[in-house]
Structure formats: C-alpha cells, structure tokens
Scaffold this motif. Structure first.
Motif, PDB file in Angstrom:
ATOM      1  N   ILE A 140      -4.671 -12.991  -9.215  1.00 22.45           N
ATOM      2  CA  ILE A 140      -3.909 -11.779  -8.889  1.00 22.45           C
ATOM      3  C   ILE A 140      -2.702 -11.730  -9.829  1.00 22.45           C
ATOM      4  O   ILE A 140      -1.831 -12.592  -9.771  1.00 22.45           O
ATOM      5  N   ARG A 141      -2.667 -10.746 -10.690  1.00 21.20           N
ATOM      6  CA  ARG A 141      -1.576 -10.640 -11.659  1.00 21.20           C
ATOM      7  C   ARG A 141      -0.434  -9.747 -11.163  1.00 21.20           C
ATOM      8  O   ARG A 141       0.719  -9.988 -11.484  1.00 21.20           O
ATOM      9  N   ARG A 142      -0.787  -8.712 -10.398  1.00 20.32           N
ATOM     10  CA  ARG A 142       0.252  -7.788  -9.934  1.00 20.32           C
ATOM     11  C   ARG A 142       0.225  -7.597  -8.419  1.00 20.32           C
ATOM     12  O   ARG A 142       1.245  -7.789  -7.764  1.00 20.32           O
ATOM     13  N   LEU A 143      -0.940  -7.260  -7.850  1.00 19.64           N
ATOM     14  CA  LEU A 143      -0.887  -6.815  -6.458  1.00 19.64           C
ATOM     15  C   LEU A 143      -2.185  -7.055  -5.692  1.00 19.64           C
ATOM     16  O   LEU A 143      -3.276  -6.816  -6.197  1.00 19.64           O
ATOM     17  N   LYS A 144      -2.004  -7.528  -4.479  1.00 18.58           N
ATOM     18  CA  LYS A 144      -3.069  -7.653  -3.490  1.00 18.58           C
ATOM     19  C   LYS A 144      -2.779  -6.653  -2.371  1.00 18.58           C
ATOM     20  O   LYS A 144      -1.626  -6.484  -1.966  1.00 18.58           O
ATOM     21  N   ALA A 145      -3.822  -6.021  -1.859  1.00 23.03           N
ATOM     22  CA  ALA A 145      -3.653  -5.077  -0.754  1.00 23.03           C
ATOM     23  C   ALA A 145      -3.936  -5.777   0.567  1.00 23.03           C
ATOM     24  O   ALA A 145      -4.937  -6.481   0.713  1.00 23.03           O
ATOM     25  N   CYS A 146      -3.035  -5.603   1.537  1.00 23.60           N
ATOM     26  CA  CYS A 146      -3.212  -6.155   2.891  1.00 23.60           C
ATOM     27  C   CYS A 146      -3.461  -4.965   3.814  1.00 23.60           C
ATOM     28  O   CYS A 146      -2.552  -4.235   4.155  1.00 23.60           O
ATOM     29  N   LEU A 147      -4.694  -4.775   4.207  1.00 26.60           N
ATOM     30  CA  LEU A 147      -5.135  -3.488   4.728  1.00 26.60           C
ATOM     31  C   LEU A 147      -4.781  -3.186   6.167  1.00 26.60           C
ATOM     32  O   LEU A 147      -4.581  -2.023   6.524  1.00 26.60           O
ATOM     33  N   ASN A 148      -4.749  -4.227   7.035  1.00 26.36           N
ATOM     34  CA  ASN A 148      -4.567  -3.886   8.450  1.00 26.36           C
ATOM     35  C   ASN A 148      -3.735  -4.870   9.257  1.00 26.36           C
ATOM     36  O   ASN A 148      -3.014  -4.472  10.164  1.00 26.36           O
ATOM     37  N   GLY A 149      -3.824  -6.170   8.991  1.00 22.49           N
ATOM     38  CA  GLY A 149      -3.107  -7.133   9.816  1.00 22.49           C
ATOM     39  C   GLY A 149      -3.512  -6.990  11.271  1.00 22.49           C
ATOM     40  O   GLY A 149      -4.674  -6.731  11.589  1.00 22.49           O
ATOM     41  N   GLY A 150      -2.543  -7.138  12.148  1.00 22.63           N
ATOM     42  CA  GLY A 150      -2.809  -6.984  13.568  1.00 22.63           C
ATOM     43  C   GLY A 150      -2.452  -5.611  14.085  1.00 22.63           C
ATOM     44  O   GLY A 150      -2.429  -5.393  15.302  1.00 22.63           O
ATOM     45  N   ARG A 151      -2.211  -4.673  13.191  1.00 23.82           N
ATOM     46  CA  ARG A 151      -1.765  -3.350  13.629  1.00 23.82           C
ATOM     47  C   ARG A 151      -2.902  -2.560  14.261  1.00 23.82           C
ATOM     48  O   ARG A 151      -4.077  -2.760  13.964  1.00 23.82           O
ATOM     49  N   SER A 152      -2.495  -1.629  15.104  1.00 29.08           N
ATOM     50  CA  SER A 152      -3.454  -0.758  15.776  1.00 29.08           C
ATOM     51  C   SER A 152      -3.260   0.679  15.288  1.00 29.08           C
ATOM     52  O   SER A 152      -2.267   1.011  14.642  1.00 29.08           O
ATOM     53  N   ARG A 153      -4.197   1.532  15.643  1.00 27.71           N
ATOM     54  CA  ARG A 153      -4.060   2.941  15.286  1.00 27.71           C
ATOM     55  C   ARG A 153      -2.936   3.617  16.061  1.00 27.71           C
ATOM     56  O   ARG A 153      -2.469   4.682  15.664  1.00 27.71           O
ATOM     57  N   ALA A 188     -13.966  -1.479   4.347  1.00 31.85           N
ATOM     58  CA  ALA A 188     -14.626  -1.303   3.055  1.00 31.85           C
ATOM     59  C   ALA A 188     -14.147  -0.032   2.358  1.00 31.85           C
ATOM     60  O   ALA A 188     -13.896  -0.028   1.148  1.00 31.85           O
ATOM     61  N   ARG A 189     -14.026   1.043   3.119  1.00 34.11           N
ATOM     62  CA  ARG A 189     -13.521   2.298   2.547  1.00 34.11           C
ATOM     63  C   ARG A 189     -12.119   2.127   1.993  1.00 34.11           C
ATOM     64  O   ARG A 189     -11.818   2.511   0.858  1.00 34.11           O
ATOM     65  N   ASP A 190     -11.237   1.511   2.780  1.00 34.84           N
ATOM     66  CA  ASP A 190      -9.856   1.338   2.330  1.00 34.84           C
ATOM     67  C   ASP A 190      -9.766   0.369   1.161  1.00 34.84           C
ATOM     68  O   ASP A 190      -8.930   0.538   0.271  1.00 34.84           O
ATOM     69  N   ALA A 191     -10.611  -0.662   1.167  1.00 34.10           N
ATOM     70  CA  ALA A 191     -10.620  -1.595   0.036  1.00 34.10           C
ATOM     71  C   ALA A 191     -10.978  -0.872  -1.246  1.00 34.10           C
ATOM     72  O   ALA A 191     -10.335  -1.063  -2.292  1.00 34.10           O
ATOM     73  N   ALA A 192     -12.009  -0.032  -1.192  1.00 34.04           N
ATOM     74  CA  ALA A 192     -12.414   0.708  -2.384  1.00 34.04           C
ATOM     75  C   ALA A 192     -11.302   1.628  -2.862  1.00 34.04           C
ATOM     76  O   ALA A 192     -11.039   1.742  -4.075  1.00 34.04           O
ATOM     77  N   GLN A 193     -10.632   2.282  -1.938  1.00 32.14           N
ATOM     78  CA  GLN A 193      -9.534   3.169  -2.323  1.00 32.14           C
ATOM     79  C   GLN A 193      -8.354   2.385  -2.887  1.00 32.14           C
ATOM     80  O   GLN A 193      -7.711   2.817  -3.853  1.00 32.14           O
ATOM     81  N   ALA A 194      -8.082   1.215  -2.306  1.00 34.08           N
ATOM     82  CA  ALA A 194      -6.984   0.385  -2.812  1.00 34.08           C
ATOM     83  C   ALA A 194      -7.282  -0.125  -4.206  1.00 34.08           C
ATOM     84  O   ALA A 194      -6.395  -0.168  -5.075  1.00 34.08           O
ATOM     85  N   VAL A 195      -8.513  -0.526  -4.448  1.00 35.25           N
ATOM     86  CA  VAL A 195      -8.904  -0.990  -5.779  1.00 35.25           C
ATOM     87  C   VAL A 195      -8.785   0.140  -6.792  1.00 35.25           C
ATOM     88  O   VAL A 195      -8.286  -0.049  -7.915  1.00 35.25           O
ATOM     89  N   ALA A 196      -9.225   1.330  -6.427  1.00 36.76           N
ATOM     90  CA  ALA A 196      -9.101   2.479  -7.319  1.00 36.76           C
ATOM     91  C   ALA A 196      -7.636   2.775  -7.644  1.00 36.76           C
ATOM     92  O   ALA A 196      -7.308   3.265  -8.730  1.00 36.76           O
ATOM     93  N   ALA A 197      -6.748   2.455  -6.694  1.00 36.71           N
ATOM     94  CA  ALA A 197      -5.311   2.672  -6.897  1.00 36.71           C
ATOM     95  C   ALA A 197      -4.652   1.547  -7.690  1.00 36.71           C
ATOM     96  O   ALA A 197      -3.491   1.674  -8.083  1.00 36.71           O
TER      97      ALA A 197
END
Length: 248
Positions: free
Chosen positions: A2-15, A29-38
C-alpha cells in the motif's frame, strides 16, 4: 504494497449511522470496486453474519472475500479480528480464526488486523502467519508499541482513536517515536478515527506514510460535510494526502 491508501469500508457501523454503510458481501464487493476505481490500493472489511452482526466465522469471512475478489481480481483484501466480535472471548476468537486456514485461496483474506492491546495478540499473529495470512498490528498507544516489539508482523497500523482533532498529530507522533526508539521497523500505515481522521490523513501525507479512509473511520469529508459513500471519501483523502506530500 500500500503506497498511498487503503479503504476501510464498514467497520462495526450500521446503516442507522449512515445509509451507505455496506453490510452484505455483495454490498462490500460493490463498494470495494468503487473504492478501487477512486484510487484505493487495498480494502479492509468487517464481514457480517446473516443477522448483520460482525462475524469471524469462516463461512462469512470467505463469502465476503470471494465477493470482493470476483469484482476486483488481484486486490489485497483484509479483515478484522477485533476481540469484541467474540464478546471478548479469546479462545473463541482463536478457534474461529484457526478455521480460516481451511478456506480455499480465493476465499482466504490476504491480511488481517490484530490489535496489539488485546489479549491473545501474539498467539493470533502466529496463527495467521501459519495460514499464509499477513498480519497488520494495530497500535493504538505507545504502550501498544511495547507489546508489538519482537512480534513478527507484516505492517504496523498506527491508529489514533478517541482523540480530538487538535491532539491527533501529537498522539500519532508519540506512537511513531516509541516505535522508532524500540527499533520496530517495517511498513507502517497511519490513520485516525472520527475527529482524528482527517488531521492524520494530512499528516500521513507529510510523512510519506500510507493512510486509510472509509465509513469505518469517518462519516464526513475533510470540510465537515456528510460523506456520500466510501468512494467519495477515497477521492477526498487522496487529494488531501497528495497535497501534503507535494509540499515536502
């Protein structure tokens, strides 16, 4: 790496905390793909069970990891081993993580975070290493830096929690300084949660360290506005990190 950034998508948070928090394997999976694209280079997940609660069960871990890998081939996918997930039961956590070794390669995490301050830290790092899963050691304080010294890990996560924005940089520097004095080397990643999040994205940029961002760490952007989703946080964080990096 990881050179710049890792995405932490949810943790223990709820909607209830934010409507865009991903919960199911498909949503992760959807959010991972969007985070990678970003611009994210890796993702960190807290897989959930059928009831929506955080889970260490091998079936839940494998389902989330496989879903992300299907959308993002080759992406480094990591998970949590937080002791709170088993209600503080060290033996139950150890038993659950031991079953990850039996997951097929495509369903097994590339890395897992283990908090140095939690009971069973050293034993769990050994268990993960034997399963071919890289270890990120979560270091929340200078005292945690002492606990990680001498324990083989693949990356140190300097994590500043429950700190006001004004004190975040000093808290991070205290941990970094203790690691240096102890001779703890190897890759490091610096981040904070909630009020400490954005000051430490910037500080990581100044120091040339990678950072992380996502709805696990903050629900707002650097200007205090509500974040729309994980991808938006990734884009903002990369701008903040890069701007500080360019000033060096």
């Amino acid at each position: 790496m990881i050179r710049r950034l890792k995405a932490c998508l949810n943790g223990g948070r709820s909607r209830a905390e934010h409507p865009a928090v991903p919960v199911t394997a498909a949503e992760l999976a959807r959010d991972a793909a969007q985070a990678v694209a970003a611009g994210a280079e890796a993702v960190h997940l807290h897989p959930r069970g059928p009831d929506g609660a955080e889970s260490l069960d091998a079936a839940d871990i494998g389902a989330a990891v496989a879903a992300v890998r299907q959308r993002c081939p080759g992406l480094a996918v990591g998970v949590s081993t937080g002791l709170w997930i088993t209600g503080g039961d060290v033996a139950a956590r150890h038993a659950a993580v031991a079953r990850w070794a039996g997951l097929p390669a495509g369903r097994r995490p590339a890395f897992a975070s283990v908090n140095a301050g939690e009971d069973g830290f050293a034993a769990l790092t050994g268990l993960l290493g034997a399963a071919g899963i890289a270890v990120e050691a979560g270091v929340w304080s200078p005292a945690d830096a002492e606990r990680v010294a001498g324990v083989p890990v693949d990356r140190i996560l300097i994590e500043v929690l429950d700190a006001p924005a004004a004190g975040a940089v000093a808290a991070a520097d205290a941990i970094l300084g203790r690691l240096d004095r102890l001779g703890v080397t190897g890759p490091r990643l610096l981040h904070g949660e909630d009020d400490a999040c954005w000051p430490l994205v910037a500080h990581a940029g100044r120091l040339g360290l990678p950072t992380r961002i996502g709805l696990e760490d903050t629900l707002v952007t650097d200007d205090g506005r509500p974040a729309t989703d994980n991808a938006a946080l990734v884009r903002r964080a990369l701008r903040v990190w890069s701007a500080q990096r360019e000033r060096r």
